[in-house]
Design a protein around this motif. Structure first.
Motif, PDB file in Angstrom:
ATOM      1  N   THR A 292       0.872  -1.202  -0.033  1.00 15.17           N
ATOM      2  CA  THR A 292       0.236   0.013   0.008  1.00 15.17           C
ATOM      3  C   THR A 292       1.051   1.266   0.137  1.00 15.17           C
ATOM      4  N   LEU A 293       0.881   1.931  -0.980  1.00 13.78           N
ATOM      5  CA  LEU A 293       1.400   3.416  -1.068  1.00 13.78           C
ATOM      6  C   LEU A 293       0.522   4.490  -0.798  1.00 13.78           C
ATOM      7  N   THR A 294       0.830   5.473   0.087  1.00  9.28           N
ATOM      8  CA  THR A 294      -0.078   6.290   0.408  1.00  9.28           C
ATOM      9  C   THR A 294       0.859   7.639   0.372  1.00  9.28           C
ATOM     10  N   VAL A 295       0.206   8.473  -0.583  1.00  7.51           N
ATOM     11  CA  VAL A 295       0.744   9.582  -1.058  1.00  7.51           C
ATOM     12  C   VAL A 295      -0.015  10.864  -0.274  1.00  7.51           C
ATOM     13  N   GLY A 296       0.700  11.529   0.628  1.00 11.21           N
ATOM     14  CA  GLY A 296       0.141  12.759   1.250  1.00 11.21           C
ATOM     15  C   GLY A 296       0.588  14.330   0.334  1.00 11.21           C
ATOM     16  N   ASP A 297      -0.613  15.194   0.236  1.00 10.46           N
ATOM     17  CA  ASP A 297      -0.139  16.392  -0.532  1.00 10.46           C
ATOM     18  C   ASP A 297      -0.686  17.627   0.258  1.00 10.46           C
ATOM     19  N   PRO A 298       0.173  17.908   1.448  1.00  6.19           N
ATOM     20  CA  PRO A 298      -0.511  18.877   2.214  1.00  6.19           C
ATOM     21  C   PRO A 298      -0.289  20.381   1.476  1.00  6.19           C
ATOM     22  N   THR A 299       0.488  20.404   0.495  1.00  7.97           N
ATOM     23  CA  THR A 299       0.707  21.833  -0.072  1.00  7.97           C
ATOM     24  C   THR A 299       0.129  21.897  -1.473  1.00  7.97           C
ATOM     25  N   GLY A 300      -0.472  20.877  -1.990  1.00  7.68           N
ATOM     26  CA  GLY A 300      -1.272  20.682  -3.325  1.00  7.68           C
ATOM     27  C   GLY A 300      -0.127  20.686  -4.394  1.00  7.68           C
ATOM     28  N   ALA A 301       0.931  20.281  -4.212  1.00  9.46           N
ATOM     29  CA  ALA A 301       1.952  20.370  -5.276  1.00  9.46           C
ATOM     30  C   ALA A 301       2.091  18.969  -5.942  1.00  9.46           C
ATOM     31  N   VAL A 302       1.413  17.992  -5.698  1.00  5.36           N
ATOM     32  CA  VAL A 302       1.494  16.894  -6.647  1.00  5.36           C
ATOM     33  C   VAL A 302       0.701  17.178  -7.850  1.00  5.36           C
ATOM     34  N   GLU A 303       1.232  16.619  -9.157  1.00  5.30           N
ATOM     35  CA  GLU A 303       0.611  16.721 -10.043  1.00  5.30           C
ATOM     36  C   GLU A 303       0.200  15.228 -11.003  1.00  5.30           C
ATOM     37  N   SER A 304      -0.483  15.471 -11.748  1.00  3.70           N
ATOM     38  CA  SER A 304      -0.911  14.003 -12.239  1.00  3.70           C
ATOM     39  C   SER A 304       0.025  13.150 -13.057  1.00  3.70           C
ATOM     40  N   ASP A 305       1.053  13.821 -13.649  1.00  2.00           N
ATOM     41  CA  ASP A 305       2.205  12.936 -14.063  1.00  2.00           C
ATOM     42  C   ASP A 305       3.039  12.227 -13.139  1.00  2.00           C
ATOM     43  N   MET A 306       3.130  12.902 -11.654  1.00  2.00           N
ATOM     44  CA  MET A 306       3.855  12.277 -10.509  1.00  2.00           C
ATOM     45  C   MET A 306       3.059  11.106 -10.273  1.00  2.00           C
ATOM     46  N   LEU A 307       1.791  10.805 -10.187  1.00  3.80           N
ATOM     47  CA  LEU A 307       1.159   9.693 -10.008  1.00  3.80           C
ATOM     48  C   LEU A 307       1.254   8.862 -11.148  1.00  3.80           C
ATOM     49  N   LEU A 308       1.152   9.228 -12.290  1.00  2.00           N
ATOM     50  CA  LEU A 308       1.525   8.206 -13.487  1.00  2.00           C
ATOM     51  C   LEU A 308       2.772   7.676 -13.421  1.00  2.00           C
ATOM     52  N   ASP A 309       3.734   8.301 -13.113  1.00  2.09           N
ATOM     53  CA  ASP A 309       5.070   7.934 -12.763  1.00  2.09           C
ATOM     54  C   ASP A 309       5.097   6.815 -11.719  1.00  2.09           C
ATOM     55  N   ALA A 310       4.620   6.904 -10.813  1.00  6.65           N
ATOM     56  CA  ALA A 310       4.378   5.919  -9.829  1.00  6.65           C
ATOM     57  C   ALA A 310       3.729   4.714 -10.304  1.00  6.65           C
ATOM     58  N   ILE A 311       2.426   4.974 -10.973  1.00 11.44           N
ATOM     59  CA  ILE A 311       1.883   3.538 -11.882  1.00 11.44           C
ATOM     60  C   ILE A 311       2.844   2.964 -12.601  1.00 11.44           C
ATOM     61  N   GLN A 312       3.660   3.488 -13.303  1.00 10.74           N
ATOM     62  CA  GLN A 312       4.720   2.936 -14.469  1.00 10.74           C
ATOM     63  C   GLN A 312       5.654   2.141 -13.591  1.00 10.74           C
ATOM     64  N   GLU A 313       6.207   2.886 -12.608  1.00 10.10           N
ATOM     65  CA  GLU A 313       7.369   2.085 -11.858  1.00 10.10           C
ATOM     66  C   GLU A 313       6.619   0.799 -11.450  1.00 10.10           C
ATOM     67  N   LEU A 314       5.625   1.067 -10.772  1.00  9.94           N
ATOM     68  CA  LEU A 314       4.671  -0.202 -10.200  1.00  9.94           C
ATOM     69  C   LEU A 314       4.612  -1.536 -11.299  1.00  9.94           C
ATOM     70  N   ARG A 315       4.006  -0.936 -12.238  1.00 10.91           N
ATOM     71  CA  ARG A 315       3.958  -2.074 -13.547  1.00 10.91           C
ATOM     72  C   ARG A 315       5.354  -2.768 -13.773  1.00 10.91           C
ATOM     73  N   ALA A 316       6.274  -1.861 -13.926  1.00 11.98           N
ATOM     74  CA  ALA A 316       7.550  -2.225 -14.352  1.00 11.98           C
ATOM     75  C   ALA A 316       8.121  -3.288 -13.514  1.00 11.98           C
ATOM     76  N   ALA A 317       7.586  -3.080 -12.205  1.00 10.41           N
ATOM     77  CA  ALA A 317       8.238  -4.076 -11.163  1.00 10.41           C
ATOM     78  C   ALA A 317       7.383  -5.323 -10.984  1.00 10.41           C
ATOM     79  N   GLY A 318       6.133  -5.324 -11.707  1.00  8.82           N
ATOM     80  CA  GLY A 318       5.506  -6.595 -11.797  1.00  8.82           C
ATOM     81  C   GLY A 318       4.108  -6.509 -11.018  1.00  8.82           C
ATOM     82  N   ALA A 319       3.387  -5.304 -11.131  1.00  3.65           N
ATOM     83  CA  ALA A 319       2.240  -5.055 -10.298  1.00  3.65           C
ATOM     84  C   ALA A 319       1.232  -5.685 -11.267  1.00  3.65           C
ATOM     85  N   GLU A 320       0.231  -6.549 -10.562  1.00  5.53           N
ATOM     86  CA  GLU A 320      -0.768  -7.467 -11.341  1.00  5.53           C
ATOM     87  C   GLU A 320      -1.996  -6.520 -11.396  1.00  5.53           C
TER      88      GLU A 320
END
Length: 248
Positions: free
Chosen positions: A128-156
């Motif tokens: 379980t990966l929990t991302v907190g964003d208290p300043t509202g600085a997280v953009e959509s591409d950052m979450l997409l990068d996390a998805i791609q890294e997880l898939r490359a590591a074998g996420a099903e």
């Protein structure tokens, strides 16, 4: 005196008849008669049996050979029929086993494809990966990068804040207007990921990876391993408009 002769003759006949009837049968005579009766009955049965088999006993050698051949042919036909029926039974059993195995494989394949397409729920080990964003600085591409890294590591299987993420998922916006596949999600962003934890966690914590990138933006990222992750957000099954199976 002459007339007395006929009377004497008549009297003699009466004595003879009286001696013969009723017959006086001794026990020995009765036993002999019974033995003779039994012997006669046995001879009659033997003669009857002999007459019944007389057709074969009186047949020629050629006829006997032909009859024997016919019996052999009949026996062979019965053996062939038995072998044919046993073969049919084996084929039916084999066909039934093959059909059952094919059905099981089809169900397993359907489940696998359903997991990949997001149309069925899944469970298994993961993180379980929990991302907190208290300043509202997280953009959509950052979450997409996390998805791609997880898939490359074998996420099903992956879901984020109740949205199932599949191959054609997309992320837009950021801050207060983050969307996944058009659905608005808000921080904290909780990734539930099924896969091998020993591969997934290091992929996020590599130097310059997802966790460090988020922390540079004043966001927080924590990873927790688990023996059982449940991904139960579902997507509706889509029917293709143009593509269809090429199998005949």
């Amino acid at each position: 005196m002459p007339p007395a002769a006929p009377e004497a003759e008549t009297s003699g006949r009466r004595r003879l008849a009286s001696a013969l009837w009723p017959p006086r049968v001794t026990r020995a005579q009765l036993v002999v008669a019974l033995l003779l009766f039994v012997l006669g009955l046995g001879l009659a049965i033997q003669v009857s049996s002999t007459s019944e088999n007389s057709a074969l006993r009186g047949a020629r050698q050629e006829d006997l050979v032909r009859i024997l051949d016919e019996l052999d042919d009949r026996t062979q036909r019965l053996e062939d029929e038995k072998a044919r029926l046993e073969k049919q039974r084996t084929e039916l059993e084999s066909s039934s086993d093959q059909a059952e195995e094919a059905r099981k494989q089809t169900q397993e394949k359907e489940q696998q494809l359903g997991i990949l397409a997001g149309t069925v729920a899944a469970e298994g080990p993961g993180i379980t990966l929990t991302v907190g964003d208290p300043t509202g600085a997280v953009e959509s591409d950052m979450l997409l990068d996390a998805i791609q890294e997880l898939r490359a590591a074998g996420a099903e299987a992956i879901q984020v804040n109740g949205v199932r993420v599949v191959a054609d998922s997309y992320f837009t916006g950021g801050g207060d207007d983050m969307r996944i596949d058009g659905t608005k999600v808000t921080a904290p962003y909780v990734f539930k990921v099924i896969g091998k934890p020993e591969d997934l966690e290091p992929a996020l914590n590599i130097p310059g990876g997802v966790v460090q990138t988020l922390e540079k933006e004043q966001a927080t990222a924590t990873v927790e391993r688990s023996a059982k992750i449940i991904v139960d957000a579902l997507r509706p099954a889509k029917r293709p408009d143009y593509a269809q199976s090429s199998s005949q």
